[in-house]
Design a protein around this motif. Structure first.
Motif, short mmCIF file in Angstrom:
data_model
loop_
_atom_site.label_atom_id
_atom_site.label_comp_id
_atom_site.label_asym_id
_atom_site.label_seq_id
_atom_site.Cartn_x
_atom_site.Cartn_y
_atom_site.Cartn_z
N LEU A 67 5.54 -3.71 -34.19
CA LEU A 67 5.51 -3.20 -35.38
C LEU A 67 5.53 -2.04 -34.65
O LEU A 67 6.03 -0.92 -35.78
CB LEU A 67 4.94 -3.46 -36.18
CG LEU A 67 4.53 -4.58 -36.96
CD1 LEU A 67 3.92 -4.86 -38.17
CD2 LEU A 67 6.06 -5.24 -37.07
N GLY A 68 5.47 -1.09 -34.09
CA GLY A 68 4.89 0.29 -33.21
C GLY A 68 3.60 0.47 -32.55
O GLY A 68 2.94 -0.39 -32.18
N VAL A 69 3.68 1.54 -31.96
CA VAL A 69 2.68 2.31 -31.30
C VAL A 69 1.58 3.11 -32.51
O VAL A 69 1.59 3.97 -33.17
CB VAL A 69 3.44 3.36 -30.61
CG1 VAL A 69 1.87 3.86 -30.03
CG2 VAL A 69 4.10 3.17 -29.17
N VAL A 70 0.79 2.48 -32.19
CA VAL A 70 -0.35 3.58 -32.71
C VAL A 70 -1.08 4.60 -32.01
O VAL A 70 -1.48 4.99 -32.73
CB VAL A 70 -2.08 2.16 -32.64
CG1 VAL A 70 -2.97 2.43 -33.74
CG2 VAL A 70 -1.76 0.91 -34.11
N LYS A 71 -1.15 4.13 -30.50
CA LYS A 71 -1.11 5.40 -29.75
C LYS A 71 -1.07 5.13 -28.70
O LYS A 71 -0.77 3.96 -28.13
CB LYS A 71 -3.32 5.60 -30.08
CG LYS A 71 -4.14 5.02 -29.70
CD LYS A 71 -5.56 5.53 -29.30
CE LYS A 71 -6.76 4.31 -28.80
NZ LYS A 71 -7.96 5.11 -28.40
N THR A 72 -1.37 7.08 -27.88
CA THR A 72 -0.93 6.31 -26.55
C THR A 72 -2.00 7.49 -26.12
O THR A 72 -2.85 8.29 -26.78
CB THR A 72 0.60 7.35 -26.07
OG1 THR A 72 0.24 8.57 -26.08
CG2 THR A 72 1.44 6.34 -26.86
N ALA A 76 -4.11 3.63 -21.71
CA ALA A 76 -4.13 2.66 -22.66
C ALA A 76 -3.25 3.15 -23.14
O ALA A 76 -3.72 4.46 -24.06
CB ALA A 76 -5.15 1.87 -22.86
N ASP A 77 -2.63 2.75 -23.82
CA ASP A 77 -1.35 2.19 -24.78
C ASP A 77 -1.87 0.98 -26.02
O ASP A 77 -1.87 0.71 -25.80
CB ASP A 77 0.15 2.64 -24.78
CG ASP A 77 0.55 3.79 -23.74
OD1 ASP A 77 0.43 4.04 -23.99
OD2 ASP A 77 1.63 2.92 -22.77
N VAL A 78 -1.75 1.51 -27.28
CA VAL A 78 -2.09 0.73 -28.03
C VAL A 78 -0.36 0.71 -29.45
O VAL A 78 -0.34 1.49 -29.88
CB VAL A 78 -3.40 1.10 -29.33
CG1 VAL A 78 -3.84 -0.23 -30.32
CG2 VAL A 78 -4.25 1.52 -27.94
N HIS A 79 -0.46 -0.53 -29.16
CA HIS A 79 0.85 -1.25 -30.05
C HIS A 79 0.20 -1.61 -31.27
O HIS A 79 -1.18 -2.83 -31.77
CB HIS A 79 1.60 -2.46 -29.81
CG HIS A 79 2.68 -1.22 -28.31
ND1 HIS A 79 3.16 -0.43 -28.50
CD2 HIS A 79 1.94 -0.87 -27.53
CE1 HIS A 79 3.82 0.23 -27.22
NE2 HIS A 79 2.67 -0.10 -26.47
N LEU A 99 -2.25 -7.61 -35.37
CA LEU A 99 -3.39 -6.91 -34.36
C LEU A 99 -3.16 -5.74 -33.73
O LEU A 99 -2.67 -5.39 -33.35
CB LEU A 99 -3.04 -8.07 -32.95
CG LEU A 99 -3.34 -9.90 -33.48
CD1 LEU A 99 -3.21 -10.78 -33.04
CD2 LEU A 99 -5.04 -9.90 -33.85
N ALA A 100 -4.07 -5.60 -32.66
CA ALA A 100 -3.99 -4.78 -31.93
C ALA A 100 -3.91 -4.61 -30.23
O ALA A 100 -4.23 -5.10 -29.73
CB ALA A 100 -4.76 -3.59 -32.10
N GLU A 101 -2.60 -4.71 -30.18
CA GLU A 101 -3.04 -4.82 -28.86
C GLU A 101 -2.65 -3.74 -27.74
O GLU A 101 -1.97 -2.57 -27.76
CB GLU A 101 -0.95 -5.38 -28.50
CG GLU A 101 -0.48 -5.40 -26.90
CD GLU A 101 0.68 -5.75 -26.92
OE1 GLU A 101 1.21 -6.49 -26.17
OE2 GLU A 101 1.27 -4.67 -27.02
N LYS A 102 -3.70 -3.68 -26.93
CA LYS A 102 -3.95 -2.47 -25.91
C LYS A 102 -3.44 -3.10 -24.98
O LYS A 102 -3.86 -4.02 -24.20
CB LYS A 102 -5.77 -2.88 -26.09
CG LYS A 102 -5.89 -1.77 -24.94
CD LYS A 102 -7.47 -1.02 -25.58
CE LYS A 102 -7.83 0.10 -24.69
NZ LYS A 102 -9.46 0.60 -25.39
N LEU A 178 -5.81 -8.26 -27.25
CA LEU A 178 -5.58 -8.04 -28.49
C LEU A 178 -6.73 -8.20 -29.43
O LEU A 178 -6.99 -8.88 -29.00
CB LEU A 178 -4.52 -9.51 -28.91
CG LEU A 178 -2.50 -9.39 -27.91
CD1 LEU A 178 -2.05 -10.77 -28.45
CD2 LEU A 178 -2.08 -8.44 -29.22
N LEU A 179 -6.70 -7.41 -29.90
CA LEU A 179 -8.19 -6.95 -31.03
C LEU A 179 -7.57 -7.44 -32.52
O LEU A 179 -6.20 -6.79 -32.53
CB LEU A 179 -8.25 -5.88 -30.34
CG LEU A 179 -8.04 -5.51 -29.28
CD1 LEU A 179 -9.13 -4.21 -29.09
CD2 LEU A 179 -9.71 -6.33 -28.23
N GLU A 180 -8.34 -7.32 -32.91
CA GLU A 180 -8.64 -6.84 -35.12
C GLU A 180 -8.08 -6.08 -35.26
O GLU A 180 -8.64 -4.37 -34.25
CB GLU A 180 -9.96 -7.12 -35.52
CG GLU A 180 -10.07 -6.92 -36.95
CD GLU A 180 -11.19 -6.84 -37.41
OE1 GLU A 180 -11.58 -6.81 -38.58
OE2 GLU A 180 -12.00 -7.59 -36.56
#
Length: 297
Positions: A67-72, A76-79, A99-102, A178-180
């Motif tokens: 759905l988008g980028v949470v942070k870069t 690591a990048d988090v989506h 989920l947060a994909e790191k 993959l994290l909560e």
């Protein structure tokens, strides 16, 4: 072109088998529903501890949508990923979770500041790999990336099972975690502690939560390793520790007490600047408690 001679190593055999399986999966997989980026990877790699949260979607037939980028970041990048089950009508969602994909950047881990100090106490089972890590070869940097991902996933699992306020670790596949997702149902991420301006009562409550969280971490034998107000989230008043790839084993790492002290002082300074009274006394009391919990004294 140089041809490689000799037998394949176990690692090379596993890599070839994984590639064959991936090609077969792509060949025989049914078409993805609209809006999905891939079929759910649940069941692959390492899975989170049991009992698993009720909100987690683990059903066969689920799909993942980015759905988008949470942070870069440098490492690591988090989506933001939605894992969902298509309804039978094909036009709606039967169940879903965020989920947060790191994803660690294996070729950029040379930017991980002072990584040599953090990996003290982390060794592979092969001297060739240990030499590659020590010399920071390309292969060694890939191993370091794997170590960060493995270390963070394992630590999150142990800490979550111990009751620490950390995201539930859903699964690890290579250098992807993959994290909560810590945030709201609309995909808005929880704010970092550094961004808050709490009133005195809220500040005291957050300090109490932090002390309790760090005691659980120390009791498990760890300290965060890079704790600051920037890697602590606060969601609906609940404090959550994040970003633990540099977690330090207080027994195995010869600088464990140094990292423990730095972690505590980093966040205690923020609390003192926001008006928490008796900052130095509270800091020393917390350090004494954590050293006792970690059996360092």
């Amino acid at each position: 072109m140089l041809l490689r001679r000799g037998r394949l190593t176990d690692r090379e055999r596993e890599r070839l088998a994984s590639r064959r399986e991936a090609r077969e999966d792509e060949l025989y997989a049914p078409p993805l529903p609209d809006g999905a980026d891939r079929w759910s990877t649940w069941g692959e790699g390492d899975l989170g501890p049991e009992p698993r949260p009720e909100w987690l979607v683990v059903a066969d037939g689920a799909v993942d949508s980015r759905l988008g980028v949470v942070k870069t970041g440098k490492e690591a990048d988090v989506h933001l990923v939605e894992r969902w089950i298509p309804a039978e009508d094909g036009a709606s969602v039967a169940a879903s979770c965020l989920l947060a994909e790191k994803i660690y950047r294996s070729n950029e881990h040379r930017n991980f500041h002072r990584d040599a100090a953090y990996v003290d106490g982390r060794r592979t089972r092969e001297s060739r790999m240990d030499r590659a890590v020590a010399n920071r070869t390309r292969f060694g940097l890939k191993i370091i990336a794997d170590q960060w991902a493995v270390a963070e996933f394992a630590a999150l699992g142990a800490l979550w099972a111990a009751g620490a306020p950390v995201p539930y670790p859903v699964q690890r596949v290579g250098t992807e975690l993959l994290l909560e997702f810590i945030g709201d149902a609309d995909g808005s991420a929880a704010p970092r502690l550094a961004a808050l301006r709490p009133d005195p009562d809220e500040l005291a409550d957050l300090w109490g939560q932090l002390c309790a969280a760090l005691q659980i971490v120390a009791r498990a034998g760890y300290t965060h390793g890079d704790l600051s107000p920037w890697n602590v989230l606060v969601h609906e008043g609940r404090l959550v520790l994040i970003d633990l790839p540099q977690i330090v084993d207080l027994t195995a790492n010869p600088r464990g007490d140094e990292y423990l002290t730095r972690d505590v002082r980093n966040v205690a300074t923020w609390f003192a600047a926001r008006g928490l009274p008796d900052g130095e006394r509270r800091t020393e009391e917390l350090l004494t408690t954590l050293r006792y919990e970690a059996r360092l004294v």
